[in-house]
Design an enzyme around this catalytic site. Structure first.
Site, PDB file in Angstrom:
ATOM      1  N   GLU A 140      10.408  37.953  41.430  1.00 52.64           N
ATOM      2  CA  GLU A 140      11.303  37.131  40.616  1.00 52.64           C
ATOM      3  C   GLU A 140      12.490  36.637  41.436  1.00 52.64           C
ATOM      4  O   GLU A 140      12.881  35.465  41.357  1.00 52.64           O
ATOM      5  CB  GLU A 140      11.797  37.937  39.405  1.00 52.64           C
ATOM      6  CG  GLU A 140      10.717  38.238  38.369  1.00 52.64           C
ATOM      7  CD  GLU A 140       9.799  39.391  38.776  1.00 52.64           C
ATOM      8  OE1 GLU A 140       8.820  39.634  38.065  1.00 52.64           O
ATOM      9  OE2 GLU A 140      10.062  40.046  39.805  1.00 52.64           O
TER      10      GLU A 140
ATOM     11  N   GLU B 277      14.134  40.410  58.244  1.00 55.03           N
ATOM     12  CA  GLU B 277      13.040  41.210  57.682  1.00 55.03           C
ATOM     13  C   GLU B 277      11.757  40.390  57.558  1.00 55.03           C
ATOM     14  O   GLU B 277      10.671  40.940  57.439  1.00 55.03           O
ATOM     15  CB  GLU B 277      13.455  41.733  56.301  1.00 55.03           C
ATOM     16  CG  GLU B 277      12.575  42.817  55.758  1.00 55.03           C
ATOM     17  CD  GLU B 277      13.178  43.474  54.530  1.00 55.03           C
ATOM     18  OE1 GLU B 277      12.840  44.628  54.244  1.00 55.03           O
ATOM     19  OE2 GLU B 277      13.995  42.826  53.841  1.00 55.03           O
TER      20      GLU B 277
ATOM     21  N   GLN C 230      17.977  51.731  55.696  1.00 51.85           N
ATOM     22  CA  GLN C 230      18.691  50.617  55.072  1.00 51.85           C
ATOM     23  C   GLN C 230      19.308  51.055  53.755  1.00 51.85           C
ATOM     24  O   GLN C 230      18.595  51.410  52.817  1.00 51.85           O
ATOM     25  CB  GLN C 230      17.726  49.455  54.848  1.00 51.85           C
ATOM     26  CG  GLN C 230      18.328  48.223  54.226  1.00 51.85           C
ATOM     27  CD  GLN C 230      17.302  47.111  54.086  1.00 51.85           C
ATOM     28  OE1 GLN C 230      16.113  47.367  53.900  1.00 51.85           O
ATOM     29  NE2 GLN C 230      17.731  45.875  54.177  1.00 51.85           N
ATOM     30  N   GLY C 231      20.631  51.022  53.644  1.00 52.25           N
ATOM     31  CA  GLY C 231      21.340  51.431  52.436  1.00 52.25           C
ATOM     32  C   GLY C 231      21.748  50.241  51.594  1.00 52.25           C
ATOM     33  O   GLY C 231      22.928  49.852  51.577  1.00 52.25           O
ATOM     34  N   TYR C 232      20.784  49.653  50.892  1.00 51.61           N
ATOM     35  CA  TYR C 232      21.054  48.495  50.039  1.00 51.61           C
ATOM     36  C   TYR C 232      20.923  48.853  48.559  1.00 51.61           C
ATOM     37  O   TYR C 232      21.897  48.915  47.837  1.00 51.61           O
ATOM     38  CB  TYR C 232      20.075  47.358  50.365  1.00 51.61           C
ATOM     39  CG  TYR C 232      20.475  46.461  51.530  1.00 51.61           C
ATOM     40  CD1 TYR C 232      21.440  46.843  52.454  1.00 51.61           C
ATOM     41  CD2 TYR C 232      19.863  45.231  51.707  1.00 51.61           C
ATOM     42  CE1 TYR C 232      21.781  46.025  53.525  1.00 51.61           C
ATOM     43  CE2 TYR C 232      20.203  44.393  52.766  1.00 51.61           C
ATOM     44  CZ  TYR C 232      21.155  44.796  53.670  1.00 51.61           C
ATOM     45  OH  TYR C 232      21.493  43.976  54.718  1.00 51.61           O
ATOM     46  N   SER C 233      19.690  49.077  48.097  1.00 52.01           N
ATOM     47  CA  SER C 233      19.424  49.230  46.661  1.00 52.01           C
ATOM     48  C   SER C 233      20.132  50.440  46.069  1.00 52.01           C
ATOM     49  O   SER C 233      20.303  51.480  46.724  1.00 52.01           O
ATOM     50  CB  SER C 233      17.918  49.362  46.419  1.00 52.01           C
ATOM     51  OG  SER C 233      17.254  48.170  46.760  1.00 52.01           O
TER      52      SER C 233
ATOM     53  N   SER D  35      12.196  41.492  44.942  1.00 54.88           N
ATOM     54  CA  SER D  35      11.107  41.326  43.983  1.00 54.88           C
ATOM     55  C   SER D  35      10.636  39.884  43.938  1.00 54.88           C
ATOM     56  O   SER D  35      11.332  38.950  44.369  1.00 54.88           O
ATOM     57  CB  SER D  35      11.569  41.765  42.585  1.00 54.88           C
ATOM     58  OG  SER D  35      12.511  40.826  42.080  1.00 54.88           O
TER      59      SER D  35
ATOM     60  N   SER E  27      13.876  53.812  52.502  1.00 52.50           N
ATOM     61  CA  SER E  27      12.710  54.177  53.314  1.00 52.50           C
ATOM     62  C   SER E  27      13.136  54.954  54.559  1.00 52.50           C
ATOM     63  O   SER E  27      14.055  54.545  55.274  1.00 52.50           O
ATOM     64  CB  SER E  27      11.949  52.919  53.737  1.00 52.50           C
ATOM     65  OG  SER E  27      11.478  52.215  52.619  1.00 52.50           O
TER      66      SER E  27
END
Length: 364
Positions: free
Chosen positions: A349, A234, A116-119, A347, A151
């Site tokens: 938050e 997810e 997964q190429g997100y962050s 997160s 990951s």
């Protein structure tokens, strides 16, 4: 399901039992990959997918039953879960028929692994701030940028990448969702060493990486909507299987507390009982929550698991502060890895913001 798993985890796959999982993804990768393909061959992957793409069109109740039985059998952690649980359902919802025919069968058979190429370094929980960019050149998307905390990127064949394709737009607009092959020049993967000493997370650098124009999922500029759908998947039925693993970890903590005498401490004993009660509540929440409310489940389990890690250290006493023969024990690993639970996959938050704004309708 129970009978099949028991028979299948004998013989050549007996050594696969219990391998893998958070902080232990380095264990037995080749054996677990062979197991993934064995599952696919016998129709035990992608249960909820249409039969045309290799699934069983199984209702949610059957999927829950399988994930729970899978966890109870102590079957190895799945190496194809990102493909099956995240990008596969997203392709089913947004993909063209050609994309479905190309990508879904190899996922079902365990032949292609995904990441997964997100962050990004400046866009973790603030995902709308992604700076990785892509432009269309001669029938191909050309990608430049960096992803982080990716990951299993080091073993993945493909990556679904959220990137900016309209440089004039900001934040949620102008983003697109690309399917990018990992095995090419222009893609560099660098492992990140974790507190546990292992490296299942990675940095991924795209420097002119290419993917065909047809590997755009959804419309150009509509990547945010597609990406949010992926995050919804997810929080799916597989989390109920995850709770079986949590139950096993809690049992280990209780066993250790009895052995060390920590269970005689009234404060620690109260914390053990509270942890058990909260795990029961977690299961009930997971059974009833759908849609945006699933953020409640993520917030709940991640905070609970982090507290369990702290409890795991407490019941060991001073011995929990020392490695034996240079190796972390099971409870030490639980403590260290669970520190990340409230950060990855959104997160705490951010989850509270989602619950407040999307579920309760509160102002931003």
């Amino acid at each position: 399901m129970r009978v099949w798993l028991e028979e299948a985890l004998g013989g050549e796959f007996a050594a696969a039992r219990g391998l893998g999982g958070p902080g232990r993804e380095h264990e037995g990768h080749e054996l677990r990959l062979a197991w993934e393909r064995h599952l696919g061959k016998h129709g035990w992957t992608c249960l909820g997918w249409p039969e045309r793409y290799g699934g069983r069109a199984a209702p949610l109740e059957d999927q829950v039953a399988f994930y729970e039985e899978y966890a109870r059998a102590d079957a190895p952690a799945r190496v194809g879960l990102i493909g099956e649980g995240l990008v596969g359902p997203t392709i089913l919802e947004f993909g063209t028929e050609e994309q479905k025919d190309r990508f879904l069968p190899p996922i079902q058979r365990g032949e292609e692994l995904w990441c997964q190429g997100y962050s990004e370094p400046e866009a973790g929980s603030d995902l709308a701030n992604v700076q990785t960019r892509a432009s269309l050149e001669d029938g191909e998307w050309v990608v430049h940028g960096q992803k982080v905390w990716t990951s299993l990127a080091h073993v993945a064949d493909w990556c679904f990448v959220l990137c900016r394709t309209d440089p004039d737009e900001r934040r949620h607009r102008g983003l697109s969702y690309l399917l990018v092959p990992m095995c090419q020049e222009g893609v560099v993967v660098r492992p990140i060493v974790q507190l546990t000493g292992t490296s299942e997370f990675n940095e991924v650098f795209f420097d002119g990486a290419r993917t065909a124009a047809v590997n755009l999922l959804g419309a150009p500029g509509d990547g945010w909507r597609v990406a949010m759908a992926t995050l919804g998947y997810e929080r799916g039925a597989s989390t109920l299987g995850q709770q079986i693993g949590f139950r096993r970890e809690l049992a280990k903590v209780i066993e250790t507390a009895k052995r060390t005498g920590a269970a005689d401490d009234p404060v620690l004993r109260d914390r053990l009982v509270q942890s058990w009660l909260e795990l029961e509540i977690m299961r009930l929440n997971a059974l009833r929550l759908r849609g945006p409310e699933a953020s409640i489940a993520k917030l709940y389990w991640s905070e609970w698991h982090r507290r369990l890690g702290e409890l795991a250290q407490a019941v060991q006493g001073r011995a929990g502060l020392v490695e034996e023969a240079g190796e972390l024990n099971e409870l030490q690993r639980l403590y260290l890895f669970s520190r990340a639970d409230t950060i990855y996959a959104g997160s705490s938050e951010i989850q509270r913001n989602i619950i407040a704004e999307r579920t309760l309708g509160l102002p931003r």
